[in-house]
Design a protein around this motif. Sequence first.
Motif, PDB file in Angstrom:
ATOM      1  N   GLY A  44       0.854  -1.198   0.000  1.00  0.00           N
ATOM      2  CA  GLY A  44       0.000   0.000   0.000  1.00  0.00           C
ATOM      3  C   GLY A  44       0.885   1.242   0.000  1.00  0.00           C
ATOM      4  N   ASP A  65       0.861  -1.533  -4.694  1.00  0.00           N
ATOM      5  CA  ASP A  65      -0.369  -0.787  -4.382  1.00  0.00           C
ATOM      6  C   ASP A  65      -1.480  -1.233  -5.319  1.00  0.00           C
ATOM      7  N   LEU A  66      -2.693  -1.200  -4.787  1.00  0.00           N
ATOM      8  CA  LEU A  66      -3.892  -1.586  -5.530  1.00  0.00           C
ATOM      9  C   LEU A  66      -4.235  -0.568  -6.615  1.00  0.00           C
ATOM     10  N   GLY A  89      -1.286  -4.228  -7.549  1.00  0.00           N
ATOM     11  CA  GLY A  89      -1.970  -5.459  -7.185  1.00  0.00           C
ATOM     12  C   GLY A  89      -2.538  -5.407  -5.782  1.00  0.00           C
ATOM     13  N   ASP A  90      -3.416  -6.363  -5.517  1.00  0.00           N
ATOM     14  CA  ASP A  90      -3.995  -6.555  -4.185  1.00  0.00           C
ATOM     15  C   ASP A  90      -3.060  -7.499  -3.430  1.00  0.00           C
ATOM     16  N   VAL A  91      -2.555  -7.058  -2.305  1.00  0.00           N
ATOM     17  CA  VAL A  91      -1.554  -7.857  -1.584  1.00  0.00           C
ATOM     18  C   VAL A  91      -2.062  -9.257  -1.265  1.00  0.00           C
ATOM     19  N   ILE A 107       1.697   1.215   5.644  1.00  0.00           N
ATOM     20  CA  ILE A 107       1.234   2.439   6.313  1.00  0.00           C
ATOM     21  C   ILE A 107      -0.198   2.751   5.871  1.00  0.00           C
ATOM     22  N   ALA A 108      -1.091   2.827   6.834  1.00  0.00           N
ATOM     23  CA  ALA A 108      -2.493   3.220   6.595  1.00  0.00           C
ATOM     24  C   ALA A 108      -3.158   2.388   5.503  1.00  0.00           C
ATOM     25  N   THR A 109      -2.842   1.120   5.472  1.00  0.00           N
ATOM     26  CA  THR A 109      -3.353   0.238   4.410  1.00  0.00           C
ATOM     27  C   THR A 109      -4.079  -0.989   4.957  1.00  0.00           C
ATOM     28  N   LEU A 113      -8.103  -4.444   4.855  1.00  0.00           N
ATOM     29  CA  LEU A 113      -8.002  -5.898   4.708  1.00  0.00           C
ATOM     30  C   LEU A 113      -8.376  -6.573   6.024  1.00  0.00           C
TER      31      LEU A 113
END
Length: 220
Positions: A44, A65-66, A89-91, A107-109, A113
């Motif tokens: 993120g 990052d998404l 991508g989505d982790v 950070i702030a991600t 999820l």
Amino acid sequence: MNQIQADFDRIAAFADDGWNHNNHYHGFLLKQLPPRCEQALEVGCGRGAFARLLAARSGHVTALDLSPEMIRIAREQSAAYPNLSYKVGDVMEYELPDDYFDCIASIATLHHLPLGPALLKLKAALRPGGVLLVLDLYQAESAGDWLTSLVTIPTSAALNLLKNGRAHASPAERAAWDEHGQRDVYLTLAQVRQTCAALPGARVTRHLLWRYSIIWKMPL
Ligand SMILES: C[S@@+](CC[C@H](N)C(=O)[O-])C[C@H]1O[C@@H](n2cnc3c(N)ncnc32)[C@H](O)[C@@H]1O
């Protein structure tokens, strides 16, 4: 995920390089890096401000990052960092190597999820001795949380004024964040601590500016 991606593609256009509630803690997070950091991952990464700081202290950084728009801007701003690779991508869908990274930062991600599965995924990708650095937002619950929140309101306005020359973001930027914020759900610190049982010895700390951190070192 589509909505989160759309929100951050929109927010990417507003972000600037001024002070904010997340980059206020960059120095604190960097202090936790292991002495030798060959491979680092940021989950993120947004426009890449922290990824670039990591790149200056690591052999190689992968920053994920998404939001394609965030990554487009991050790449544009990172031409001077050949050891920094950006991925869209989505982790949770992204294949991460096992036992590989010396540092994984986010950070702030992670509030986007399910925290437990996300921590387990990142844990599997850390090599022994590697460190996990998480900074995120929490839902105030205890008297201490509410008191910290109360102190944060004037502190945030004062720091914004001092560092950015304004007390608040522009109305358009605030509207984009407010709309996104309606979809955000934060865990309480008690829930975070409970979830961190999967990371024995993890240090969970409440900070000012509505943030908490998780610092965890994978045992050797
Ligand atoms: C609040 S922003 C923070 C960005 C950056 N870390 C910072 O501190 O400025 C959250 C970021 O997480 C990204 N994100 C959200 N869910 C994600 C996911 N499942 N996988 C990867 N990135 C994700 C968003 O696209 C967004 O850029």
